[in-house]
Design an enzyme around this catalytic site. Structure first.
Site, PDB file in Angstrom:
ATOM      1  N   GLY A 152       0.697  -1.228  -0.100  1.00 28.98           N
ATOM      2  CA  GLY A 152      -0.032  -0.068  -0.064  1.00 28.98           C
ATOM      3  C   GLY A 152       0.844   1.301  -0.173  1.00 28.98           C
ATOM      4  CG  LEU A 168       3.921   6.592  -5.429  1.00 31.78           C
ATOM      5  CD1 LEU A 168       2.551   7.455  -5.306  1.00 31.78           C
ATOM      6  CD2 LEU A 168       4.941   7.589  -5.679  1.00 31.78           C
ATOM      7  CB  ALA A 223       9.697  10.138  -0.494  1.00 33.89           C
ATOM      8  CD  GLU A 244      16.169  15.835  -4.898  1.00 32.21           C
ATOM      9  OE1 GLU A 244      16.663  14.653  -5.424  1.00 32.21           O
ATOM     10  OE2 GLU A 244      15.298  16.107  -4.233  1.00 32.21           O
ATOM     11  CG  HIS A 247      21.124   9.029   1.611  1.00 35.93           C
ATOM     12  ND1 HIS A 247      21.644  10.252   2.041  1.00 35.93           N
ATOM     13  CD2 HIS A 247      20.200   9.768   0.909  1.00 35.93           C
ATOM     14  CE1 HIS A 247      21.266  11.270   1.746  1.00 35.93           C
ATOM     15  NE2 HIS A 247      20.299  11.010   1.054  1.00 35.93           N
ATOM     16  NE  ARG A 273      21.781  10.221  -3.086  1.00 35.16           N
ATOM     17  CZ  ARG A 273      20.210  10.003  -2.991  1.00 35.16           C
ATOM     18  NH1 ARG A 273      19.854   8.866  -3.091  1.00 35.16           N
ATOM     19  NH2 ARG A 273      19.604  11.017  -2.741  1.00 35.16           N
ATOM     20  CG  HIS A 303      18.266   6.184   0.531  1.00 35.54           C
ATOM     21  ND1 HIS A 303      17.519   6.542   1.712  1.00 35.54           N
ATOM     22  CD2 HIS A 303      18.365   6.999  -0.483  1.00 35.54           C
ATOM     23  CE1 HIS A 303      16.776   7.638   1.171  1.00 35.54           C
ATOM     24  NE2 HIS A 303      17.155   7.687  -0.007  1.00 35.54           N
ATOM     25  NE  ARG A 363      17.259   6.475  -5.422  1.00 35.12           N
ATOM     26  CZ  ARG A 363      16.701   7.272  -4.750  1.00 35.12           C
ATOM     27  NH1 ARG A 363      15.446   7.780  -4.812  1.00 35.12           N
ATOM     28  NH2 ARG A 363      17.156   7.714  -3.568  1.00 35.12           N
TER      29      ARG A 363
HETATM   30  C1  LIG Z   1      13.611   8.474   4.289  1.00 39.03           C
HETATM   31  C2  LIG Z   1      13.514   8.021   2.472  1.00 39.03           C
HETATM   32  C3  LIG Z   1      13.495   9.217   1.570  1.00 39.03           C
HETATM   33  C4  LIG Z   1      13.508   9.241   0.179  1.00 39.03           C
HETATM   34  N1  LIG Z   1      13.234  10.229  -0.498  1.00 39.03           N
HETATM   35  C5  LIG Z   1      13.009  10.041  -1.871  1.00 39.03           C
HETATM   36  C6  LIG Z   1      12.660  11.350  -2.541  1.00 39.03           C
HETATM   37  O1  LIG Z   1      12.501  12.267  -2.315  1.00 39.03           O
HETATM   38  N2  LIG Z   1      12.368  10.882  -3.900  1.00 39.03           N
HETATM   39  C7  LIG Z   1      12.253   9.645  -4.513  1.00 39.03           C
HETATM   40  O2  LIG Z   1      11.932   9.439  -5.637  1.00 39.03           O
HETATM   41  N3  LIG Z   1      12.540   8.666  -3.664  1.00 39.03           N
HETATM   42  C8  LIG Z   1      12.874   8.751  -2.539  1.00 39.03           C
HETATM   43  N4  LIG Z   1      12.880   7.616  -1.604  1.00 39.03           N
HETATM   44  C9  LIG Z   1      12.826   6.295  -2.021  1.00 39.03           C
HETATM   45  C10 LIG Z   1      11.179   6.131  -2.404  1.00 39.03           C
HETATM   46  O3  LIG Z   1      10.426   6.586  -1.131  1.00 39.03           O
HETATM   47  C11 LIG Z   1      10.916   4.583  -2.663  1.00 39.03           C
HETATM   48  O4  LIG Z   1      11.872   4.067  -3.366  1.00 39.03           O
HETATM   49  C12 LIG Z   1       9.505   4.480  -2.910  1.00 39.03           C
HETATM   50  O5  LIG Z   1       8.636   5.235  -2.020  1.00 39.03           O
HETATM   51  C13 LIG Z   1       8.919   3.048  -3.013  1.00 39.03           C
HETATM   52  O6  LIG Z   1       7.766   2.944  -3.067  1.00 39.03           O
HETATM   53  P1  LIG Z   1       6.897   1.558  -3.139  1.00 39.03           P
HETATM   54  O7  LIG Z   1       5.428   1.759  -3.218  1.00 39.03           O
HETATM   55  O8  LIG Z   1       7.555   0.442  -4.010  1.00 39.03           O
HETATM   56  O9  LIG Z   1       7.339   0.998  -1.655  1.00 39.03           O
HETATM   57  P2  LIG Z   1       6.900   1.664  -0.380  1.00 39.03           P
HETATM   58  O10 LIG Z   1       6.416   2.723  -0.235  1.00 39.03           O
HETATM   59  O11 LIG Z   1       7.903   0.939   0.663  1.00 39.03           O
HETATM   60  O12 LIG Z   1       5.606   0.534   0.026  1.00 39.03           O
HETATM   61  C14 LIG Z   1       5.567  -0.904   0.502  1.00 39.03           C
HETATM   62  C15 LIG Z   1       4.401  -1.387   0.823  1.00 39.03           C
HETATM   63  O13 LIG Z   1       4.335  -2.662   0.877  1.00 39.03           O
HETATM   64  C16 LIG Z   1       4.012  -3.431   2.207  1.00 39.03           C
HETATM   65  N5  LIG Z   1       4.773  -4.695   2.080  1.00 39.03           N
HETATM   66  C17 LIG Z   1       5.901  -4.826   2.481  1.00 39.03           C
HETATM   67  N6  LIG Z   1       6.177  -6.233   2.632  1.00 39.03           N
HETATM   68  C18 LIG Z   1       4.831  -6.811   2.159  1.00 39.03           C
HETATM   69  C19 LIG Z   1       4.438  -8.019   2.437  1.00 39.03           C
HETATM   70  N7  LIG Z   1       5.013  -9.308   2.400  1.00 39.03           N
HETATM   71  N8  LIG Z   1       3.171  -8.488   2.125  1.00 39.03           N
HETATM   72  C20 LIG Z   1       2.170  -7.110   2.244  1.00 39.03           C
HETATM   73  N9  LIG Z   1       2.578  -6.001   2.129  1.00 39.03           N
HETATM   74  C21 LIG Z   1       3.799  -5.785   2.246  1.00 39.03           C
HETATM   75  C22 LIG Z   1       4.395  -2.126   3.061  1.00 39.03           C
HETATM   76  O14 LIG Z   1       3.658  -2.082   4.260  1.00 39.03           O
HETATM   77  C23 LIG Z   1       4.041  -1.039   1.991  1.00 39.03           C
HETATM   78  O15 LIG Z   1       2.630  -0.778   2.282  1.00 39.03           O
HETATM   79  C24 LIG Z   1      13.115   7.745  -0.268  1.00 39.03           C
HETATM   80  C25 LIG Z   1      13.266   6.581   0.688  1.00 39.03           C
HETATM   81  C26 LIG Z   1      13.445   6.777   1.921  1.00 39.03           C
HETATM   82  C27 LIG Z   1      13.561   5.616   2.902  1.00 39.03           C
END
Ligand SMILES: Cc1cc2nc3c(=O)[nH]c(=O)nc-3n(C[C@H](O)[C@H](O)[C@H](O)COP(=O)(O)OP(=O)(O)OC[C@H]3O[C@@H](n4cnc5c(N)ncnc54)[C@H](O)[C@@H]3O)c2cc1C
Length: 524
Positions: free
Chosen positions: A18, A20, A51, A119, A236, A282, A341, A376
């Site tokens: 759940g 992005l 993020a 950036e 990071h 980085r 990171h 990245r």
């Molecule tokens: C502190 C921080 C700052 C960042 N800043 C930036 C930025 O400014 N710009 C940028 O582009 N990127 C940034 N990133 C990277 C970026 O945020 C992530 O790569 C991106 O949000 C990943 O999105 P996602 O939907 O793939 O995963 P996530 O947002 O991590 O969501 C994963 C989901 O899967 C669920 N999940 C996990 N395992 C399971 C399972 N086995 N069964 C069911 N559900 C599960 C979790 O509960 C969660 O809901 C940052 C990351 C961090 C940690």
């Protein structure tokens, strides 16, 4: 939803995660019915809500998708899939406008145009943001509301996916268990979308939340999917070293504004390491910070002169992290250390997010589309999540146009334990120490021996997925006998033109390589 009966209805397309990527897929599929199954509550869990910077998109006057592509290719150190990256950067402006339509309040300039910041390694100002460093929280808040207001999306929150169900080479659903334990549930499906985020919590020091434990990558590998570029992990350079888990991030934008990197003696240690000093790539900065920390000289980020009191208003998240840790960044430098990171590797997908298994799609950080190569470009990961979530949704709508209801079934309680805290801690320690910022053969073989020992003794299906993900990363890193992007080996410190390509590996292939690792470290 909290199922109390033996069977209950779910949809034939299940999105796992759940963050992005998962929520955007579900919204884009509407009004087609889908179920989102997620370990953490929608709108708050995962890396997405943490993020800080924002989303890269060529939306400013003078910027072009060609320039965005050129920067993406350069950051990826020679192994970006240019075709797929071209699709992503071309789709970026449209996806930013989609997010605006879902109510994301991106910052605007005085003339009402989207405000963009610059950036590291971007040749133009092209990162759209919200209130300085609040992009992730604002995006997830808006999408969380949109999802809850979309009747075609069914939410199953608080469930951890443990294994993919298979019929031949086709994925036919997923087995998941409540986060706090209890009987597992079988969710049959005609399509499963893995959007389960990254692998940060396989490492002792990470900016990622605990749910980034490699579950999706582990499940896919165990089901036979090809994993790509697993060795490429981004560290990071400036996480706050204040004993918190996850390690709070001090955004790169601080250095963009002139903040300095110093050691305990007040010396700027990046001068002489790279012509760009604090603004070097980085991975270069991460290795220099690592060297100061392990030498005992310490590493600090000093914003006093460049930013001063403005930090409270311009970087509210970092300012709050500092105050919570008892540090006043207006008066003193912040202690820092490199932290895991982002994972460039993941489940191999094509331009439509299809994996090598029929019925299984992946998007977001758990996928490896090839757009990041060996490293990245900042703010390209939120972009990758929305760009390929949209393409996954379009592909599913074409291949599975008619939604069907299926019956989820509560299984007999097998008494499977959750992950053992001590074993999780030893895995995380060895991944940081031996498969971290600086790697070598001996360390990675040691890590693989520990992973093998933990695999033998553990019955927790959830932890086994983490161990599989760790195995894929350590094996990929052991196999790649060169240094490139985020992967640095002290025993092979240079890039090797023969290795200028992506890597693709199944778990069976990783096991073969693992079987050749000596059973004990050689006595010297
Ligand atoms: C502190 C921080 C700052 C960042 N800043 C930036 C930025 O400014 N710009 C940028 O582009 N990127 C940034 N990133 C990277 C970026 O945020 C992530 O790569 C991106 O949000 C990943 O999105 P996602 O939907 O793939 O995963 P996530 O947002 O991590 O969501 C994963 C989901 O899967 C669920 N999940 C996990 N395992 C399971 C399972 N086995 N069964 C069911 N559900 C599960 C979790 O509960 C969660 O809901 C940052 C990351 C961090 C940690």
């Amino acid at each position: 939803m909290s199922p109390t009966q033996d069977t209950f209805p779910i949809d034939d397309v299940i999105i796992v995660g759940g963050g992005l990527a998962g929520l955007f897929t579900a919204l884009r599929l509407a009004p087609r019915r889908v179920t989102v199954l997620t370990a953490t509550p929608v709108g708050s869990g995962g890396s997405s809500s943490m993020a800080q910077g924002g989303i890269a998109a060529a939306v400013a006057p003078g910027d072009t998708v060609e320039k965005h592509l050129a920067d993406t290719l350069a950051a990826g150190d020679g192994i970006v899939d240019a075709k797929i990256a071209g699709i992503m950067v071309a789709d970026a402006p449209a996806r930013v406008h989609d997010l605006l339509e879902y109510g994301v309040p991106f910052d605007r300039d005085l003339e009402g145009r989207l405000a963009v910041s610059r950036e590291a390694a971007h040749s133009e100002r092209r990162v759209v943001h919200v209130k300085g460093d609040m992009a992730g929280a604002a995006i997830m808040q808006a999408l969380g509301v949109a999802v809850r207001n979309t009747p075609s999306i069914r939410l199953v929150e608080g469930y951890v996916g443990e294994a993919l169900l298979k019929r031949g080479n086709r994925v036919a659903g997923i087995v998941a268990r409540p986060v706090n334990g209890g009987p597992a549930v079988e969710f049959p499906a005609r399509g499963v979308v893995l959007a389960s985020g990254g692998v940060g919590h396989l490492f002792a020091v990470s900016t990622n939340p605990p749910e980034s434990e490699g579950g999706g990558l582990g499940m896919a590998a165990r089901a036979g999917a090809i994993i790509a570029d697993a060795e490429f992990v981004q560290f990071h350079p400036t996480a706050l070293d204040v004993g918190r888990d996850p390690a709070p991030l001090a955004s790169e934008a601080l250095r963009g504004e002139g903040a300095l990197l110093t050691n305990r003696a007040g010396e700027r240690f990046m001068v002489g390491v790279h012509p760009l000093a604090e603004l070097a790539p980085r991975d270069v900065v991460a290795r220099a910070v690592h060297a100061e920390v392990v030498s005992g000289r310490g590493a600090f980020l000093d914003t006093r002169k460049a930013i001063g009191a403005k930090i409270a208003e311009e970087f509210p998240t970092v300012y709050r992290y500092c105050l919570d840790a008892g540090i006043d960044p207006i008066a003193q430098p912040m202690p820092i250390a490199p932290a895991e990171h982002y994972h460039m590797g993941g489940v191999l997908t094509d331009a439509d997010g299809r994996t090598t298994l029929d019925g299984l799609w992946a998007c977001g950080e758990t996928a490896s589309t090839g757009v990041h190569g060996a490293n990245r470009l900042a703010s390209n990961s939120l972009l990758e999540a929305v760009a390929f979530a949209a393409r996954v949704a379009d592909n599913i709508r074409t291949l599975l146009p008619q939604a069907q209801l299926m019956d989820a079934r509560v299984l007999a309680d097998d008494g499977a334990p959750g992950p053992d805290a001590g074993d999780v801690a030893s895995l995380r320690r060895t991944m940081s120490d031996d498969v971290g910022v600086v790697r070598d053969r001996g360390g990675m073989e040691k890590a693989l021996r520990l992973i093998g020992a933990l695999e033998k003794k553990n019955r927790s299906p959830r932890f086994r997925n983490s161990l599989t993900a760790a195995r894929m990363i350590a094996t990929g890193a052991l196999a790649r006998t060169e240094s490139r992007g985020g992967h640095y080996r002290s025993d092979y410190p240079n890039a090797d033109p023969a290795w200028q390509h992506r890597t693709f590996m199944t778990l069976a292939e990783a096991d073969q390589i693992g079987s050749r690792v000596p059973l004990a470290a050689p006595v010297v």
